[in-house]
Design an enzyme around this catalytic site. Sequence first.
Site, PDB file in Angstrom:
ATOM      1  N   GLY A  34       0.894  -1.280  -0.170  1.00  0.00           N
ATOM      2  CA  GLY A  34      -0.526  -0.137  -0.042  1.00  0.00           C
ATOM      3  C   GLY A  34       0.868   1.068   0.075  1.00  0.00           C
ATOM      4  O   GLY A  34       0.116   2.293  -0.090  1.00  0.00           O
ATOM      5  N   PHE A  35       1.987   1.233   0.419  1.00  0.00           N
ATOM      6  CA  PHE A  35       2.840   2.263   1.087  1.00  0.00           C
ATOM      7  C   PHE A  35       4.354   2.308  -0.447  1.00  0.00           C
ATOM      8  O   PHE A  35       4.850   4.239  -0.714  1.00  0.00           O
ATOM      9  CB  PHE A  35       3.271   2.188   1.945  1.00  0.00           C
ATOM     10  CG  PHE A  35       2.336   2.423   3.085  1.00  0.00           C
ATOM     11  CD1 PHE A  35       1.480   3.426   2.588  1.00  0.00           C
ATOM     12  CD2 PHE A  35       2.684   1.823   4.277  1.00  0.00           C
ATOM     13  CE1 PHE A  35       0.014   3.471   4.033  1.00  0.00           C
ATOM     14  CE2 PHE A  35       1.076   1.875   4.864  1.00  0.00           C
ATOM     15  CZ  PHE A  35       0.373   2.333   5.214  1.00  0.00           C
TER      16      PHE A  35
ATOM     17  N   VAL B 213       8.692  -2.727  -3.368  1.00  0.00           N
ATOM     18  CA  VAL B 213       9.825  -2.951  -3.090  1.00  0.00           C
ATOM     19  C   VAL B 213      11.310  -3.837  -4.284  1.00  0.00           C
ATOM     20  O   VAL B 213      10.786  -4.339  -4.903  1.00  0.00           O
ATOM     21  CB  VAL B 213       9.625  -4.097  -1.884  1.00  0.00           C
ATOM     22  CG1 VAL B 213      11.378  -4.642  -1.276  1.00  0.00           C
ATOM     23  CG2 VAL B 213       9.129  -3.868  -0.633  1.00  0.00           C
TER      24      VAL B 213
ATOM     25  N   LYS C 138      12.302  -0.024  -0.517  1.00  0.00           N
ATOM     26  CA  LYS C 138      11.744   0.053  -0.360  1.00  0.00           C
ATOM     27  C   LYS C 138      11.003   1.484  -1.095  1.00  0.00           C
ATOM     28  O   LYS C 138      11.658   2.470  -0.302  1.00  0.00           O
ATOM     29  CB  LYS C 138      10.293   0.116   0.826  1.00  0.00           C
ATOM     30  CG  LYS C 138       9.049   0.276   0.680  1.00  0.00           C
ATOM     31  CD  LYS C 138       8.481   0.716   2.021  1.00  0.00           C
ATOM     32  CE  LYS C 138       8.046  -0.380   2.498  1.00  0.00           C
ATOM     33  NZ  LYS C 138       6.986  -0.731   3.695  1.00  0.00           N
TER      34      LYS C 138
ATOM     35  N   ASP D 109      -1.494  -3.067  11.176  1.00  0.00           N
ATOM     36  CA  ASP D 109      -1.171  -4.390  10.014  1.00  0.00           C
ATOM     37  C   ASP D 109      -1.002  -5.052  10.100  1.00  0.00           C
ATOM     38  O   ASP D 109       0.010  -5.658   9.068  1.00  0.00           O
ATOM     39  CB  ASP D 109      -0.797  -2.647   9.225  1.00  0.00           C
ATOM     40  CG  ASP D 109      -1.644  -3.060   7.685  1.00  0.00           C
ATOM     41  OD1 ASP D 109      -1.967  -3.892   7.309  1.00  0.00           O
ATOM     42  OD2 ASP D 109      -0.778  -3.074   6.112  1.00  0.00           O
TER      43      ASP D 109
END
Length: 303
Positions: A13-14, A17, A31, A129
């Site tokens: 989601g962020f 990688v 990442k 999460d």
Amino acid sequence: MTNSFKVKLGQGGFGTVYEGKLQTGSPVAVKLLKASKRNGEEFINEVASISRTSHVNIVTLVGFCLEGSKKALIYEFMANGSLDKFIYNRGPENIVSLTWENLYQIAIGIARGLEYLHRGCNTKILHFDIKPHNILLDENFCPKISDFGLAKLCPRNESIISMSDKRGTMGYYAPEMVNRHFGGVSQKSDVYSYGMMLLEMVGGRKNINPEASHTSEIYFPHFAYRRLDVDIDVDNDVRPYEVMNAEEGEIAKRMTVVGLWCIQSLPSDRPTMSRVVEMLEGNMNSLEMPPKPLFSSPSRSET
């Protein structure tokens, strides 16, 4: 370092990688964070939280880069990638299958990592999460908790924390994240996410499966509870396509019982992660039957 970002390891989601290599030749995972509306909060969360940790079941942050709006995090390389591809069988055809002993040791490792975040750091870290995608496995299948973009730091003596927004992934976040009538947001919210993940590890499937052949099988926690409640062998039913011996069946039952305790609707009814470790490692006969999960199975139209 990344050879022009040629080898993509995964995407979340962020950010994305990529595989990289340090000047020493050591492999790393890089990442690249996406631009977001949260003004770099994910980057700050990751660096602030993970830099405070040192535990075998927490991924190691090697370094980070910040250049204008571009942000990158550099982690130790995890040869076997994320847990989700093993439990949902979504990896390449030649991917190795995890044994029940593998799954059991992975479950214990994740529990120890979460226990450390909640109790072992000078500052309590709530992850918010926990899910299979955020559990990475090294070459020996030792699990490491990763992706601290939603994490929140709080004083060790603070039990209930103030939250202005809902954090986590649907299917894993706790009821109190949505409705405070269930209770305050706390470390027990991570316990709930861990329980949902543990049940997926047992079932080898998502907890919600709208394509199930029987309505009773759509929501796996209820399906597993019914089998425990009437004392049906969990191993013969949760994975009908798999033949299991008595030892493997006991592992499946133990993980199911612990998972069901962790997903109790009220935070006060859930065990702490320290207690979860004890339940996973202790005498099977001392485990009590958990109450039935409160939430009913979603209908096919809702899923």
